[in-house]
Design an enzyme around this catalytic site. Structure first.
Site, PDB file in Angstrom:
ATOM      1  CG  LEU A  16     -14.307  -1.542  -4.138  1.00 24.85           C
ATOM      2  CD1 LEU A  16     -14.586  -2.839  -3.991  1.00 24.85           C
ATOM      3  CD2 LEU A  16     -15.821  -0.914  -4.695  1.00 24.85           C
ATOM      4  CG  ASP A  17     -10.370   3.049  -5.343  1.00 22.71           C
ATOM      5  OD1 ASP A  17     -10.039   3.054  -4.182  1.00 22.71           O
ATOM      6  OD2 ASP A  17     -10.519   4.260  -5.801  1.00 22.71           O
ATOM      7  CB  ALA A  18      -6.768   0.242  -1.670  1.00 19.04           C
TER       8      ALA A  18
END
Lengths: 79, 130
Positions: free
Chosen positions: A57-59
């Site tokens: 998700l935070d990539a």
């Protein structure tokens, strides 16, 4: 003036990326709690999967951070 | 996951050497920034497990997440500030290719966990039936 606009663009870029991550984590954590309450025996397995999904998700916002750093450290000093 | 990423990093760096040294180290640098940030996150996120560890899990997850973003920002800042010459599109290519690789590896890990659980559930049912 141009330099200030570039800094502002980088700030907006990183800020919106952070907002997107926050919304995503909120949804992810909420669903984890919901499913853990429904099936407590699945809790540890769901937690492991959640961490894997959180890594994904935070990539994407990290790309935003990278472009923001490019604007701040490579584009703005040249203006 | 880190093992796959390290293998891909070596393969991409060697592959891009044919386009020049700048291309090779730009790709390697982009990939290294992602791998370092992700390793930090993995170390913190999977540190605690179990129902009793709730507050510790939340705290370490939060530390891992913010550290990951900070490390990525620091890595990019250092790369843009200190490395000259740098091929910026290839730096982002190296970074993004690690993200795509992580999606595939995570998918495989999740499938493997699900399969393992199904097998253990079936074994439990068979034991109960006996």
């Amino acid at each position: 003036m141009e330099q200030a606009i570039v800094y502002l663009a980088a700030a907006i870029l990183i800020g919106i990326a952070a907002l997107g991550t926050a919304l995503g984590f909120g949804a992810l954590g909420g669903k984890l709690l919901e499913s853990s309450a429904r099936q407590p025996e699945q809790g540890p397995a769901l937690q492991g999967k959640m961490f894997l999904m959180a890594g994904l998700l935070d990539a994407v916002p990290m790309i935003g951070v990278g472009i923001g750093m490019y604007l701040i450290f490579a584009v703005a000093p040249g203006l | 996951m880190l093992k796959y990423q390290a293998l891909a990093l070596v393969a991409m760096t060697l592959g891009s050497l044919s386009f020049g040294v700048v291309a090779a180290y730009s790709i390697a640098l982009g990939a290294c920034i992602y791998i370092a940030a992700n390793a930090y996150f993995s170390f913190y996120a999977f540190r605690y497990r179990g129902d009793q560890m709730g507050p510790w899990i939340t705290r370490s997850f939060s530390w891992g997440e913010s550290g990951k973003l900070a490390l990525a920002a620091l890595g990019f800042a250092l790369a843009f500030r200190l490395v000259r010459p740098l091929h910026v599109p290839l730096l982002f290519t190296g970074f993004c290719s690690m993200i795509i690789l992580q999606w595939f590896v995570a998918r495989r890990v999740i499938d493997a966990i699900a399969q393992q659980q199904t097998t253990s559930n079936e074994l439990d049912k068979a034991k109960q039936a006996d």
